[in-house]
Design an enzyme around this catalytic site. Structure first.
Site, short mmCIF file in Angstrom:
data_model
loop_
_atom_site.label_atom_id
_atom_site.label_comp_id
_atom_site.label_asym_id
_atom_site.label_seq_id
_atom_site.Cartn_x
_atom_site.Cartn_y
_atom_site.Cartn_z
N GLY A 1 22.98 -50.44 -31.13
CA GLY A 1 21.92 -50.43 -32.17
C GLY A 1 20.61 -50.76 -31.45
O GLY A 1 20.34 -50.41 -30.43
N VAL A 2 19.91 -51.84 -32.04
CA VAL A 2 18.65 -52.18 -31.54
C VAL A 2 18.81 -52.72 -30.07
O VAL A 2 17.99 -52.41 -29.23
CB VAL A 2 17.90 -53.23 -32.46
CG1 VAL A 2 16.87 -53.84 -31.63
CG2 VAL A 2 17.53 -52.41 -33.72
N ASP A 3 19.97 -53.57 -30.19
CA ASP A 3 20.18 -54.10 -28.59
C ASP A 3 20.15 -53.13 -27.58
O ASP A 3 19.77 -53.22 -26.59
CB ASP A 3 21.57 -55.04 -28.97
CG ASP A 3 21.94 -55.85 -27.67
OD1 ASP A 3 20.92 -56.29 -26.93
OD2 ASP A 3 23.00 -56.49 -27.62
N ASN B 1 23.70 -59.62 -29.11
CA ASN B 1 24.98 -60.11 -29.50
C ASN B 1 24.87 -61.40 -28.35
O ASN B 1 24.15 -61.64 -27.57
CB ASN B 1 26.10 -58.97 -29.20
CG ASN B 1 26.08 -58.62 -27.74
OD1 ASN B 1 25.98 -59.51 -26.82
ND2 ASN B 1 26.26 -57.44 -27.66
N ASP C 1 10.24 -47.36 -34.22
CA ASP C 1 11.03 -47.46 -33.16
C ASP C 1 10.32 -48.73 -32.33
O ASP C 1 9.46 -48.64 -31.64
CB ASP C 1 11.19 -46.35 -32.26
CG ASP C 1 11.91 -46.62 -30.83
OD1 ASP C 1 12.43 -47.96 -30.67
OD2 ASP C 1 12.19 -45.78 -30.25
N TYR D 1 26.34 -56.12 -38.24
CA TYR D 1 26.65 -57.57 -38.71
C TYR D 1 26.75 -57.41 -40.33
O TYR D 1 27.07 -58.53 -40.95
CB TYR D 1 25.78 -58.46 -38.17
CG TYR D 1 26.10 -58.73 -36.75
CD1 TYR D 1 26.96 -57.97 -36.14
CD2 TYR D 1 25.45 -59.85 -36.12
CE1 TYR D 1 27.27 -58.31 -34.66
CE2 TYR D 1 25.60 -60.05 -34.69
CZ TYR D 1 26.45 -59.42 -34.00
OH TYR D 1 26.80 -59.72 -32.70
N THR E 1 21.29 -56.48 -40.12
CA THR E 1 21.66 -55.53 -41.16
C THR E 1 22.26 -54.24 -40.58
O THR E 1 22.84 -53.65 -41.49
CB THR E 1 20.32 -55.07 -41.61
OG1 THR E 1 19.52 -54.42 -40.82
CG2 THR E 1 19.48 -56.23 -42.27
N GLY E 2 22.77 -54.13 -39.52
CA GLY E 2 23.57 -53.09 -38.90
C GLY E 2 25.04 -53.37 -38.84
O GLY E 2 25.59 -53.68 -40.10
#
Length: 168
Positions: free
Chosen positions: A31-33, A23, A9, A123, A120-121
Site C-alpha cells: 500500500g502507501v508504505d 507497519n 498519489d 488494517y 483504512t487498507g
C-alpha cells in the site's frame, strides 16, 4: 490552518512532510508504505533500519510517530506512524497517529503536511469511521507553524467519504 481534501498519489506531493502509514517494522510493506519506500529510494530504508537499531528495536508502537528525510520524494520529510488494526487495537490510537504526526511536523518547522487515510487498507478501519476520527484530530490540533494540512485519498470512494464528512 487550512485543511484540503485531495484525490491523488501522496508520493507526488510537494509539501514539507508526507505521512507514511507504516507497519511497526518501519521496513516498508504494501500500500502507501511500499509506494513511499519505492519513491523515496534505498536511503529511506537505510534510515529506517538505523531507527530500528537505535530508538525502536522492538518496532514502532501503534499511534507513535518518527521522522526521516524524504530522499527522492518532493517532500523534505517522511513522518512514519503505525495505525491500529481494526478490531485488534484501540481505535483511539488512530487519532494519536494524526496528533503525533502533527506534533512532529510542528517540531521540525513544517508548514505543510500530507496524510493518507491511515489504517483504512489492510488494517481494515472503515473509511467512514476514519473520516470522523481524522476530522476531530486535525480540526482540534492548534499550531502556529503548520499552515496547510492535505488529506490525500487515493481512491474515489475514499475521497467522496472524506469530502462529505469534512463538509458536514
Amino acid at each position: 490552518m487550512e485543511i484540503k481534501i485531495i484525490q491523488g498519489d501522496i508520493t507526488k506531493f510537494e509539501v514539507d512532510a508526507i505521512v507514511n502509514a507504516a507497519n511497526s517494522s518501519l521496513l516498508g510493506g504494501g500500500g502507501v508504505d511500499g509506494a513511499i519506500h519505492r519513491a523515496a529510494g534505498r536511503e529511506l530504508l537505510e534510515e529506517c533500519r538505523r531507527i530500528r537499531r537505535t530508538s525502536h528495536p522492538e518496532g514502532l508502537p501503534t499511534g507513535k510517530a518518527v521522522i526521516t528525510k524524504g530522499y527522492n520524494l518532493k517532500a523534505k520529510y517522511v513522518i512514519h506512524t503505525v495505525g491500529p488494526v481494526y478490531g485488534h487495537a484501540d481505535i483511539n490510537l488512530l487519532a494519536e497517529c494524526y496528533k503525533n504526526s502533527l506534533k512532529l511536523a510542528e517540531e521540525n518547522n513544517c508548514r505543510s503536511i500530507a496524510f493518507p487515510a491511515i489504517s483504512t487498507g489492510v488494517y481494515s478501519v472503515p473509511i467512514e469511521l476514519s473520516a470522523k476520527i481524522v476530522k476531530d484530530a486535525v480540526k482540534n490540533f492548534k499550531s502556529g507553524v503548520i499552515k496547510e494540512i492535505y488529506l490525500v485519498l487515493y481512491g474515489s470512494n475514499d475521497y467522496r467519504v472524506y469530502k462529505k464528512e469534512f463538509e458536514a
